[in-house]
Design an enzyme around this catalytic site. Structure first.
Site, PDB file in Angstrom:
ATOM      1  N   ARG A 254     -24.964  -2.987  -6.440  1.00 33.12           N
ATOM      2  CA  ARG A 254     -23.513  -2.968  -6.264  1.00 33.12           C
ATOM      3  C   ARG A 254     -22.874  -3.718  -7.417  1.00 33.12           C
ATOM      4  O   ARG A 254     -23.378  -4.778  -7.842  1.00 33.12           O
ATOM      5  CB  ARG A 254     -23.098  -3.627  -4.941  1.00 33.12           C
ATOM      6  CG  ARG A 254     -23.351  -2.786  -3.692  1.00 33.12           C
ATOM      7  CD  ARG A 254     -22.514  -1.504  -3.653  1.00 33.12           C
ATOM      8  NE  ARG A 254     -22.677  -0.763  -2.424  1.00 33.12           N
ATOM      9  CZ  ARG A 254     -23.554   0.238  -2.231  1.00 33.12           C
ATOM     10  NH1 ARG A 254     -24.355   0.613  -3.219  1.00 33.12           N
ATOM     11  NH2 ARG A 254     -23.594   0.872  -1.079  1.00 33.12           N
TER      12      ARG A 254
ATOM     13  N   GLU B 231     -14.727   1.282  -8.162  1.00 33.39           N
ATOM     14  CA  GLU B 231     -15.171   2.676  -8.364  1.00 33.39           C
ATOM     15  C   GLU B 231     -14.134   3.633  -7.813  1.00 33.39           C
ATOM     16  O   GLU B 231     -13.588   3.367  -6.734  1.00 33.39           O
ATOM     17  CB  GLU B 231     -16.519   2.897  -7.660  1.00 33.39           C
ATOM     18  CG  GLU B 231     -17.635   2.074  -8.285  1.00 33.39           C
ATOM     19  CD  GLU B 231     -18.993   2.262  -7.621  1.00 33.39           C
ATOM     20  OE1 GLU B 231     -19.095   3.061  -6.669  1.00 33.39           O
ATOM     21  OE2 GLU B 231     -19.951   1.610  -8.050  1.00 33.39           O
TER      22      GLU B 231
ATOM     23  N   HIS C 196     -22.489   5.909 -10.022  1.00 37.13           N
ATOM     24  CA  HIS C 196     -23.060   5.618  -8.695  1.00 37.13           C
ATOM     25  C   HIS C 196     -23.875   6.818  -8.177  1.00 37.13           C
ATOM     26  O   HIS C 196     -23.558   7.413  -7.137  1.00 37.13           O
ATOM     27  CB  HIS C 196     -21.951   5.247  -7.691  1.00 37.13           C
ATOM     28  CG  HIS C 196     -22.465   4.424  -6.543  1.00 37.13           C
ATOM     29  ND1 HIS C 196     -21.755   3.407  -5.965  1.00 37.13           N
ATOM     30  CD2 HIS C 196     -23.637   4.477  -5.855  1.00 37.13           C
ATOM     31  CE1 HIS C 196     -22.453   2.871  -4.966  1.00 37.13           C
ATOM     32  NE2 HIS C 196     -23.604   3.512  -4.890  1.00 37.13           N
TER      33      HIS C 196
HETATM   34  C1  DGY Z   1     -26.037   3.617  -0.656  1.00 35.96           C
HETATM   35  O1  DGY Z   1     -26.383   4.494   0.151  1.00 35.96           O
HETATM   36  O2  DGY Z   1     -25.590   2.534  -0.305  1.00 35.96           O
HETATM   37  C2  DGY Z   1     -26.217   3.908  -2.086  1.00 35.96           C
HETATM   38  O3  DGY Z   1     -25.473   3.086  -2.897  1.00 35.96           O
HETATM   39  C3  DGY Z   1     -25.923   5.370  -2.395  1.00 35.96           C
HETATM   40  O4  DGY Z   1     -26.608   5.674  -3.561  1.00 35.96           O
END
Ligand code: DGY
Length: 324
Positions: A236, A265, A284
């Site tokens: 993240r 984002e 992402h």
């Molecule tokens: C999630 O599922 O949290 C991921 O970041 C998606 O790739």
């Protein structure tokens, strides 16, 4: 009265089609993502929601929805949701652990190799006609950094971190890791965070975003990284101070970075990382293979179906709601 469920995006997979046999389903069909104001309106008379990581379900929204009975997110991370607010109301939150582990570990390696060997830079050089214009090829032409024999440091040694470790071992890397709770993983040496930062040629982040990990890789921890190291973040954005990272990369203290996740984002165009040639950027897409996304959607739908039937969700992020 029939229960109502809102799905914030069309989902892949098979299981989602079973929902309409159990409740009245309303799906946001776009264009684009549902705006936050729209989410509040759509959920006003709903028993449950199947959402994406782009949907912010904060305390204010939870409190504005007295009829909400469950939330199921098609993501493993749940930092876009106020879990405490849901738990306080006894509302189960579904998520999708497990199925995206190998796919995300592949993304880590794609970014690691691309950053080490300057693949994006080289691609732009060829595509933009520079190779021909400069008529150049020399022994130091696009030289990069060796991966084999280098030290990989993992910040977080959960399932994805361990899958990255397995790949690294096959590349002949030495693997060290820091994890908040000690755990034994074959071929991985557990160390303090400070020594992982200081020794890693490649450092990859594998933590959930939570108050205790927000900004963990701050200015002083980035300054404590090994000179010439490469940072990979597929976890993240909020875990890494992007400004401090950009400064370390533009000064040459760090060699490169591979970044899939951002504090905001979609990433704003003035984010300092976007102007640096030594950063490989992706939007992402850590878990983005068709098969994995279908599996994630199937789990999200199965969580919603269990909640509609009054059964415990098979993958619940706040299972304490069932202990009451
Ligand atoms: C999630 O599922 O949290 C991921 O970041 C998606 O790739």
């Amino acid at each position: 009265m029939e229960k109502k469920v809102f799905v914030t995006h069309e989902l892949p997979g098979e299981v989602i089609h079973q929902l309409s046999g159990l409740c009245d389903v309303n799906v946001w069909l776009g264009p684009g993502l549902l705006p936050a104001s729209g989410l509040r309106e759509e959920l006003s008379d709903c028993d449950g929601v199947v959402c994406l990581l782009t949907d912010r379900i904060d305390r204010e929204l939870v409190e504005a929805l007295p009829g909400l009975r469950f939330v199921s997110s098609m993501s493993v991370g749940v930092d876009h949701i106020d879990v405490q607010a849901l738990t306080a109301r006894g509302i189960p939150l579904g998520h999708t652990p497990g199925v995206l582990v190998e796919t995300t570990a592949d993304t880590v390696f794609a970014l690691l190799l691309a950053a080490a060997r300057r693949v994006s830079e080289a691609d732009r050089f060829v595509r933009q006609g520079e190779w021909r214009r400069e008529n150049r090829w020399s022994p130091d032409f696009f030289t990069g950094k060796d991966v084999g024999g280098a030290t990989l440091g993992l910040v977080g040694l959960g399932e994805i971190g361990q899958a990255v470790a397995r790949r690294a071992q096959a590349f002949g890397m030495r693997v060290i890791a820091w994890n908040r709770t000690p755990k034994a993983v074959p071929g991985v040496r557990l160390q303090s965070l400070e020594s992982v930062l200081a020794e890693s040629d490649f450092l990859s982040v594998h933590l959930a975003l939570a108050p205790e990990t927000q900004g963990l890789l701050n200015t002083s921890r980035i300054a404590a990284m090994k000179p010439g190291a490469v940072l990979i973040n597929t976890a993240r954005g909020g875990i890494v101070d992007e400004q401090a990272l950009a400064e370390a990369l533009s000064s040459g203290r760090l060699y490169a970075a591979g970044i899939d996740v951002f504090a905001e984002e979609p990433v704003p165009v003035d984010n300092p990382l976007l102007s640096l040639p030594n950063v490989v950027l992706t939007p992402h897409i850590g878990s983005a293979t068709a098969r994995t996304r279908a599996r994630m959607a199937d789990i999200a739908a199965a969580n919603a179906i269990a909640a509609l039937r009054g059964e415990p969700m098979p993958h619940c992020a706040n299972p304490e709601v069932y202990a009451r």
